[in-house]
Design a protein around this motif. Structure first.
Motif, mmCIF file in Angstrom:
data_model
loop_
_atom_site.group_PDB
_atom_site.id
_atom_site.type_symbol
_atom_site.label_atom_id
_atom_site.label_comp_id
_atom_site.label_asym_id
_atom_site.label_seq_id
_atom_site.Cartn_x
_atom_site.Cartn_y
_atom_site.Cartn_z
ATOM 1 N N ILE A 64 0.838 -1.200 0.000
ATOM 2 C CA ILE A 64 0.000 0.000 0.000
ATOM 3 C C ILE A 64 0.869 1.245 0.000
ATOM 4 C CG2 ILE A 64 -1.711 1.267 1.312
ATOM 5 C CD1 ILE A 64 -2.846 -1.329 2.220
ATOM 6 N N SER A 65 1.998 1.213 0.710
ATOM 7 C CA SER A 65 2.845 2.393 0.723
ATOM 8 C C SER A 65 3.472 2.646 -0.636
ATOM 9 C CB SER A 65 3.937 2.197 1.766
ATOM 10 O OG SER A 65 4.807 3.274 1.759
ATOM 11 N N TYR A 66 3.731 1.579 -1.386
ATOM 12 C CA TYR A 66 4.293 1.736 -2.716
ATOM 13 C C TYR A 66 3.222 1.940 -3.766
ATOM 14 C CZ TYR A 66 9.212 0.781 -1.885
ATOM 15 O OH TYR A 66 10.517 0.872 -1.506
ATOM 16 N N LEU B 246 -1.675 -6.552 -5.507
ATOM 17 C CA LEU B 246 -2.122 -6.264 -4.146
ATOM 18 C C LEU B 246 -3.014 -7.384 -3.637
ATOM 19 C CD1 LEU B 246 -2.161 -4.132 -1.936
ATOM 20 C CD2 LEU B 246 -4.149 -3.147 -3.009
ATOM 21 N N VAL C 163 -4.969 -8.488 0.319
ATOM 22 C CA VAL C 163 -5.827 -7.320 0.518
ATOM 23 C C VAL C 163 -6.970 -7.397 -0.472
ATOM 24 C CG1 VAL C 163 -5.909 -4.832 0.467
ATOM 25 C CG2 VAL C 163 -3.846 -5.976 1.201
ATOM 26 N N TRP D 242 -9.179 -5.754 -2.463
ATOM 27 C CA TRP D 242 -9.475 -4.415 -2.979
ATOM 28 C C TRP D 242 -9.567 -4.489 -4.487
ATOM 29 C CZ3 TRP D 242 -10.953 0.218 -1.341
ATOM 30 C CH2 TRP D 242 -10.761 1.312 -2.166
ATOM 31 N N ASP E 153 -15.335 -1.914 -5.123
ATOM 32 C CA ASP E 153 -15.268 -0.964 -4.015
ATOM 33 C C ASP E 153 -15.591 0.454 -4.431
ATOM 34 O OD1 ASP E 153 -12.543 -2.930 -3.005
ATOM 35 O OD2 ASP E 153 -14.442 -2.777 -1.966
ATOM 36 N N ARG F 66 -10.377 6.825 -11.388
ATOM 37 C CA ARG F 66 -9.652 5.564 -11.339
ATOM 38 C C ARG F 66 -10.501 4.445 -11.896
ATOM 39 N NH1 ARG F 66 -9.028 5.158 -5.091
ATOM 40 N NH2 ARG F 66 -7.587 3.492 -5.533
ATOM 41 N N ASP G 155 -4.627 -0.291 -10.794
ATOM 42 C CA ASP G 155 -5.442 0.887 -10.659
ATOM 43 C C ASP G 155 -4.971 1.932 -11.661
ATOM 44 O OD1 ASP G 155 -5.629 3.057 -7.761
ATOM 45 O OD2 ASP G 155 -6.504 3.225 -9.737
ATOM 46 N N PHE H 48 3.874 1.238 -13.229
ATOM 47 C CA PHE H 48 4.914 2.129 -12.691
ATOM 48 C C PHE H 48 5.123 1.851 -11.218
ATOM 49 C CE2 PHE H 48 7.328 5.906 -13.402
ATOM 50 C CZ PHE H 48 7.288 6.671 -12.257
ATOM 51 N N THR H 49 4.019 1.750 -10.469
ATOM 52 C CA THR H 49 4.130 1.483 -9.046
ATOM 53 C C THR H 49 4.584 0.051 -8.796
ATOM 54 O OG1 THR H 49 1.801 0.927 -8.991
ATOM 55 C CG2 THR H 49 2.389 3.164 -8.484
ATOM 56 N N LEU I 192 6.611 -1.726 -10.582
ATOM 57 C CA LEU I 192 8.049 -1.876 -10.819
ATOM 58 C C LEU I 192 8.852 -1.235 -9.704
ATOM 59 C CD1 LEU I 192 10.139 -2.969 -12.681
ATOM 60 C CD2 LEU I 192 10.104 -0.856 -13.939
ATOM 61 N N SER I 193 8.317 -0.185 -9.083
ATOM 62 C CA SER I 193 9.101 0.490 -8.050
ATOM 63 C C SER I 193 9.280 -0.378 -6.822
ATOM 64 C CB SER I 193 8.440 1.801 -7.645
ATOM 65 O OG SER I 193 7.198 1.544 -7.064
ATOM 66 N N ASP J 193 -3.244 6.481 3.698
ATOM 67 C CA ASP J 193 -2.059 5.643 3.638
ATOM 68 C C ASP J 193 -1.584 5.400 2.219
ATOM 69 O OD1 ASP J 193 -4.057 2.698 4.425
ATOM 70 O OD2 ASP J 193 -4.234 4.235 2.903
ATOM 71 N N ARG K 299 -11.830 4.978 3.059
ATOM 72 C CA ARG K 299 -12.354 5.053 1.698
ATOM 73 C C ARG K 299 -12.679 6.482 1.274
ATOM 74 N NH1 ARG K 299 -14.817 -0.249 0.309
ATOM 75 N NH2 ARG K 299 -13.463 -1.679 1.423
ATOM 76 N N ILE L 252 6.133 5.476 -2.619
ATOM 77 C CA ILE L 252 6.012 5.665 -4.057
ATOM 78 C C ILE L 252 6.367 7.097 -4.441
ATOM 79 C CG2 ILE L 252 3.553 6.237 -3.995
ATOM 80 C CD1 ILE L 252 5.494 4.363 -6.707
ATOM 81 N N TRP M 196 9.609 7.626 -6.898
ATOM 82 C CA TRP M 196 9.579 7.638 -8.351
ATOM 83 C C TRP M 196 8.691 8.717 -8.931
ATOM 84 C CZ3 TRP M 196 9.861 2.624 -11.616
ATOM 85 C CH2 TRP M 196 11.084 2.003 -11.356
#
Lengths: 163, 373, 233
Positions: B213-215, B222, B227, B229, B234, B309, B316, B339-340, B342-343, C121, C149, C174, C177
């Motif tokens: 989630i942080s990345y 995910l 998770v 989601w 949702d 989104r 996403d 992108f996310t 790969l990071s 988050d 949400r 993130i 990047w």
């Protein structure tokens, strides 16, 4: 074997050396898979089960030393252009280049405002066959490969080329 | 990159390599065979998508969005037109909504087939690649029947779609679904429960949920970490709330939750769910309605911005569009899921061996066209 | 005859009010077509009058239900103003975004991530915007919370010549990047970023491409960049 059908009898083969060499060199070109963008997916689809590239004698090789043909499939950017040139120089002679798709031919849909797009791979390597399309159908790529085979067939490698 | 210690080696997995994800360069610092640091270097496919969008009209942007994530181009179009229709407050007829969902889910199946087939190829199995491509060709036939193109469609327009469904479309798709659903059992037999495949992918590259989630990781990556989601459930857009389907998550069936096998298996199960949605959509498809009815003659959205989104097969996908009242976008940013994904490669590959890095990279399912735009 | 014509005009006007002007434009007879257009103008005027009459009622409802009609952005804006007075620019914020002054962005973003009523988050997207030839650059953050949400948009602007914004890569990983990409395209420097370098373009590229006043360089390592149109007609 189209050149030699129904021409001979009793185990005698008569051919000009050029035609014999051309037949040997053109019918099994191994290609260097250089898939960059969307055209790479169509190149993979051409090599997969429905349009089988192996029946024309082409196998994908990942090392430039083992390949005869380089299929540049997709958009070449300026960051990548220097590597394309390096890889082309690493291939062993005789080598050929097929430019697949409109991005590799002339910049494609990105020609107008693409500051980072190379407007055609022929600015860095010499190209033998151009296959247009965005992306070209597998049948179009196969036609391009057959044209390359005709070109190789008609080369005369033994005569001295006047400079 | 930092300072390389004396007994470490810097290895370059160059922009051209047999793994078929595209032009990605990995600078790997290894200690013998064990990886201690990876730096992905991207930008070899940067095609100036955002600059082109600022200089084209809103309709002309749609073929450019196709070419970003070239494996799932219907979903790219879908995200863009949903954002534009929300900005311009256009309501499309029901038939158009159903057609869009059918195309998006078919493309989701095609994209997962390619991702899984190529993953098998990375890990060393050649046969699943050929089997999955054979089935993918049948889906591409369906797309060619509808709009004439095999890979990059330019199909979904703002307010409608470009071509109506041809005669015989519904029967063709039912025929494909009847052929395809038993094939998933076949794939499980050759690849998913294959002992060698499990040895190579179970417990490898575990992605904990908080790190994910942080990345900003989303989509099957995910869900593989447990998770639950899914944007279709949702934060539903279009008419997804009318359909009944599950959201598969990884549970660590053969290893730890969040390993490569889980991400692979989540994609396999998602194909079943997409087939479920397709059957429901085909049954409820309205028979009449003009697909070109709500297409505006000139697209001139009001001043403002929107961030929308949608769920693409990789995660996403979002568009941030700023409009200043003219027929050309002022700024269009595409937030791509790969992108996310790969990071996070650096974080989850530390301590694994070099061949495991290839397995981890394949399980993240990246497409360089989307990352570099 | 006249009945049919009136029926035709009425149907055409109804369709045109929904947005389909073809029904009016396709009427063959010129007189009937002009009558239909006049009827359309009258119908539109009446519809506008009805709306303004309805509005005073809505306004009075608004003031009593104002708490429920507020968007997430406005809730979070009020929360932030209580915690960090002086850093939020209330005049420029709106229903869709919160405008922040850039000095204390790191502290504010830690608050946004950790406070129990916010819990943002996940950083969804960082977009750089060039607001015009003579004005500033702006960085826009879209944040989302997986637990509550809800989502907000935060905007920070910086002057063109000294474009510096605090980096949030230590808070949302993130950010690393995304900030490198914004630096690559706009030249905005993110203070505190551990390794700010170009990500999409080559290291030795000159210029910031997505700025509105960008000029492409002529050649790159000897290769001509722009398309050469010699030989075209």
């Amino acid at each position: 074997m189209g050149v030699f059908e129904n021409k001979f009898q009793d185990n005698v083969v008569v051919a000009s050396l050029d035609k014999l060499l051309g037949w040997a060199r053109s019918t099994s070109p191994w290609f260097f898979q250089f898939g960059l963008a969307c055209c790479a997916i169509e190149m993979m689809a051409t090599a997969a089960s429905r349009h089988d590239l192996m029946r024309i004698g082409m196998i994908p090789r990942s090392s430039p030393r083992q390949a005869d043909v380089m299929i540049v499939a997709g958009t070449v950017t300026l960051k990548m252009a220097l590597r394309v040139k390096k890889l082309y120089e690493q291939m062993a002679n005789p080598k050929y280049v097929i430019s697949m798709g409109s991005c590799a031919t002339s910049g494609g849909p990105y020609w107008q405002h693409g500051y980072h797009v190379l407007k055609g791979v022929d600015l860095v390597v010499p190209v033998d066959v151009y296959v247009p399309g965005c992306p070209p159908r597998p049948e179009a790529l196969i036609e391009g490969l057959l044209k390359l085979q005709e070109k190789i067939q008609s080369e005369r490698p033994l005569t001295r080329k006047t400079a | 990159m930092g300072i390389v210690k004396g007994d470490q080696m810097v290895l370059n997995i160059g922009p051209q390599h047999p793994s078929t994800h595209g032009v990605l360069r990995l600078k790997v610092v290894t200690d013998g065979e064990i990886v201690s640091d990876i730096e992905p270097i991207i930008g070899y496919l940067h095609r100036c998508f955002e600059k082109h969008c600022e200089n084209s009209t809103y309709e002309q942007v749609i073929p450019f969005t196709d070419r970003c994530d070239y494996i799932a181009s219907m979903n790219n179009n879908f995200g863009y037109v949903v954002a534009m229709e929300k900005l311009m407050e256009i309501k499309v007829p029901d038939r158009v909504e159903y057609i869009r969902i059918i195309m998006a889910e078919l493309n989701r199946i095609a994209s997962h087939l390619l991702a899984l087939g190529v993953y098998g190829l990375d890990v060393g199995a050649f046969t699943p690649f050929l089997y999955m491509f054979r089935d993918r060709e049948r889906i591409l036939d369906i797309f060619e029947l509808t709009c004439g193109a095999r890979l990059l469609y330019n199909y979904m327009w703002v307010g409608g779609v470009s071509h109506d469904l041809p005669v015989g479309f519904v029967e063709t798709v039912y025929g494909f679904l009847d052929y395809f659903e038993p094939k998933l059992k076949e794939y499980n037999e050759i690849l998913t429960y294959n002992k060698i495949f499990i040895e190579r992918t179970a417990d490898v590259g575990v992605l904990p949920p908080e790190v994910a989630i942080s990345y900003g990781v989303s989509g099957p990556n995910l869900r593989g970490s447990g998770v639950k989601w899914d944007l279709r459930k949702d934060e539903p857009y279009s008419i997804y709330e009318r359909f009944d389907f599950d959201v598969p998550v990884g549970e660590g069936t053969v290893g730890t939750t969040g390993d490569c096998w889980d991400r692979f298996y989540v994609r396999m199960l998602e194909m079943t769910e997409s087939a479920k949605i397709l059957r429901q959509a085909l049954k409820d498809l309205p028979q009449d309605g003009d697909v070109h009815q709500a297409i505006p003659k000139k697209i001139r959205p009001p001043k403002g911005s929107i961030y929308q989104r949608t769920e693409s097969p990789r995660g996403d996908l979002a568009y941030y569009i700023i409009s200043d009242g003219t027929p050309q976008p002022y700024r269009l940013k595409m937030r791509s899921p790969a992108f996310t994904a790969l990071s996070v490669l650096n974080e989850i590959s530390r301590g694994w061996m070099l061949s495991d890095v290839i397995a981890i990279l394949g399980s993240l399912d990246i497409v360089l066209g989307e990352i570099d735009r | 005859m006249t009945d049919n014509l009136e029926q035709l005009i009425k149907e055409a006007v109804e369709k045109a009010l929904e947005g389909d002007m073809d029904a009016v434009n396709n009427i063959e007879d010129r007189v009937t077509r002009s009558k239909a257009k006049a009827a359309l103008v009258k119908a539109k005027r009446e519809a506008a009058k009805e709306e303004t009459e309805a509005n005073p009622d809505e306004n009075s409802n608004d003031s009593s239900d104002s708490k429920q009609d507020k968007t997430t952005n406005e809730h979070i804006a009020e929360l932030l103003i209580q915690q960090f007075p002086g850093d939020i620019n209330k005049e420029l914020s709106s229903q869709e975004h919160i405008q922040i002054q850039s000095k204390k962005w790191l502290v504010i973003s830690t608050f946004l991530r950790d406070d129990p009523s916010c819990l943002f988050d996940s950083l969804q997207c960082i977009t750089g915007v060039d607001l015009g030839e003579e004005s500033d650059l702006e960085v826009r953050y879209n944040l989302h919370s997986m637990t509550h949400r809800h989502a907000v948009e935060i905007r920070i602007s910086c002057p063109r010549n000294k474009a510096k914004v605090p980096s949030v890569e230590s808070i949302w990983r993130i950010g690393d990047w995304f900030e490198r990409e914004t630096y690559d395209m706009y030249g905005i420097e993110f203070e505190g970023h551990r390794d700010l370098k170009r990500i999409l373009l080559p290291e030795d590229w000159e210029g910031w491409p997505l700025r509105k006043d960008y000029e492409v360089q002529e050649t790159y390592h000897g290769i001509v960049v722009q398309k050469v149109k010699e030989g075209w007609e």
